[in-house]
Scaffold this motif. Structure first.
Motif, short mmCIF file in Angstrom:
data_model
loop_
_atom_site.label_atom_id
_atom_site.label_comp_id
_atom_site.label_asym_id
_atom_site.label_seq_id
_atom_site.Cartn_x
_atom_site.Cartn_y
_atom_site.Cartn_z
N SER A 49 65.10 51.10 59.92
CA SER A 49 64.02 50.73 60.84
C SER A 49 62.78 51.60 60.67
N GLY A 50 62.89 52.62 59.84
CA GLY A 50 61.78 53.55 59.63
C GLY A 50 61.78 54.72 60.60
N LYS A 51 62.80 54.81 61.44
CA LYS A 51 62.87 55.90 62.41
C LYS A 51 63.60 57.11 61.83
N LYS A 52 63.12 58.29 62.19
CA LYS A 52 63.82 59.50 61.77
C LYS A 52 65.05 59.66 62.64
N LYS A 53 66.24 59.63 62.02
CA LYS A 53 67.49 59.67 62.77
C LYS A 53 68.07 61.08 62.88
N ASP A 54 67.81 61.92 61.88
CA ASP A 54 68.38 63.25 61.94
C ASP A 54 67.69 64.16 60.92
N SER A 55 67.85 65.45 61.12
CA SER A 55 67.31 66.45 60.19
C SER A 55 68.39 67.45 59.82
N LEU A 56 68.38 67.86 58.58
CA LEU A 56 69.30 68.87 58.08
C LEU A 56 68.45 70.06 57.63
N ILE A 57 68.71 71.22 58.22
CA ILE A 57 67.91 72.41 57.92
C ILE A 57 68.82 73.45 57.27
N MET A 58 68.41 73.95 56.11
CA MET A 58 69.24 74.87 55.32
C MET A 58 68.50 76.16 55.03
N GLY A 59 69.26 77.20 54.75
CA GLY A 59 68.67 78.46 54.33
C GLY A 59 68.26 79.33 55.51
N SER A 60 67.25 80.15 55.30
CA SER A 60 66.78 81.09 56.33
C SER A 60 65.90 80.38 57.34
N ALA A 61 66.50 79.45 58.05
CA ALA A 61 65.74 78.57 58.95
C ALA A 61 65.17 79.31 60.15
N ASP A 62 65.87 80.35 60.61
CA ASP A 62 65.40 81.04 61.82
C ASP A 62 64.05 81.69 61.63
N ASP A 63 63.69 81.99 60.40
CA ASP A 63 62.37 82.56 60.13
C ASP A 63 61.25 81.57 60.40
N TYR A 64 61.58 80.28 60.38
CA TYR A 64 60.57 79.23 60.54
C TYR A 64 60.74 78.41 61.82
N PHE A 65 61.99 78.27 62.28
CA PHE A 65 62.27 77.38 63.40
C PHE A 65 62.92 78.08 64.59
N GLY A 66 63.07 79.41 64.52
CA GLY A 66 63.70 80.11 65.62
C GLY A 66 65.22 80.11 65.50
N ASP A 67 65.89 80.56 66.56
CA ASP A 67 67.35 80.72 66.52
C ASP A 67 68.13 79.45 66.84
N ASP A 68 67.51 78.53 67.53
CA ASP A 68 68.22 77.33 67.99
C ASP A 68 68.09 76.20 66.97
N ILE A 69 68.87 76.31 65.89
CA ILE A 69 68.81 75.33 64.81
C ILE A 69 69.90 74.28 65.03
N PRO A 70 69.54 73.02 65.22
CA PRO A 70 70.57 71.99 65.44
C PRO A 70 71.39 71.73 64.18
N GLN A 71 72.65 71.44 64.36
CA GLN A 71 73.53 71.09 63.25
C GLN A 71 73.33 69.62 62.88
N PRO A 72 73.48 69.27 61.61
CA PRO A 72 73.34 67.87 61.21
C PRO A 72 74.40 67.00 61.86
N SER A 73 74.05 65.75 62.15
CA SER A 73 74.98 64.83 62.80
C SER A 73 76.05 64.37 61.82
N GLU A 74 77.30 64.67 62.14
CA GLU A 74 78.40 64.22 61.28
C GLU A 74 78.45 62.70 61.20
N LYS A 75 78.19 62.04 62.32
CA LYS A 75 78.23 60.59 62.37
C LYS A 75 77.26 59.97 61.36
N ILE A 76 76.08 60.58 61.23
CA ILE A 76 75.04 60.02 60.35
C ILE A 76 75.26 60.39 58.89
N TRP A 77 75.48 61.68 58.62
CA TRP A 77 75.54 62.14 57.24
C TRP A 77 76.87 61.84 56.56
N LYS A 78 77.94 61.73 57.34
CA LYS A 78 79.25 61.50 56.73
C LYS A 78 79.32 60.16 56.01
#
Length: 220
Positions: free
Chosen positions: A100-129
């Protein structure tokens, strides 16, 4: 910056290019020979791979353009697009857009806290699996996502094989492009002037204006 387009039917290079071009035309884009055209794409293929890489020289300067394209192309081709961004070689973001063109989920890897803070969401198993290759597991996927390598590109290359992508193409960018049997430079595209005029007219009508340039001033 690049995108991965899901090609579940594994259309070969020529069939995919024809399909992509036909859908661009249906969306109001026409081919141009001008260097000043709105869009110019580079496609990168890999043998026996269900993903096609797409990038553009314009993406190197404007990340928002590539994100808008990821949404538009996913909707246009009615497939999944994954937008990849590498930040200073120590953080990567993969944004998944659905049919549909909608962003469904994001996967963030590496030293993410330097850019996005400490609260980094985990990727959705339902979507990525659903994207895992037949011989891969969610545990393998999660382990790679949580790696903290010196260069995040190493983690991306490992993850590519888990979800059926080519380990080299996931890191592909316009500056790497050299035309060969797996790399195709598409002709520049620009949005049809008819579609632009129609869009502008619809915008005016939605705002209550009968004709462009004839809106009444407030209070008149």
């Amino acid at each position: 910056t690049s995108m991965q387009i899901y090609n579940p039917n594994q259309l070969d290079r020529d069939h995919f290019i024809n399909f992509f071009s036909d859908e661009m035309k249906k969306s109001g884009y026409v081919l141009s020979n001008s260097d000043e055209s709105e869009l110019s794409y580079i496609l990168r293929f890999a043998d026996s791979c269900k993903w096609v890489t797409i990038t553009s020289e314009a993406y190197e300067h404007e990340n928002q353009l590539s994100k808008r394209d990821a949404s538009r192309i996913a909707k246009m081709l009615k497939t999944i697009c994954i937008h990849n961004t590498v930040i200073d070689s120590d953080c990567a973001v993969m944004d998944l857009y659905d049919e549909s063109g909608k962003k469904k989920d994001s996967l963030i890897m590496g030293s993410a806290d330097d850019y996005f803070g400490d609260d980094i969401p985990q990727p959705s198993e339902k979507i990525w699996k659903t994207l895992l290759s037949s011989n891969s597991t969610w545990e393998q996927f999660s382990k790679i996502c949580n790696e903290n390598n010196v260069f995040v590109e190493d983690s991306l290359s490992k993850l590519a094989g888990i979800i059926g992508m080519d380990s080299g193409n996931i890191l592909f960018s316009a500056e790497d492009a050299q035309e060969d049997e797996q790399t195709v430079f598409l002709y520049p595209w620009y949005l049809s002037s008819i579609l632009i005029l129609t869009t502008a007219l619809c915008t005016f009508l939605q705002s209550g204006c009968a004709m462009p340039g004839r809106c009444s001033s407030p209070g008149k």
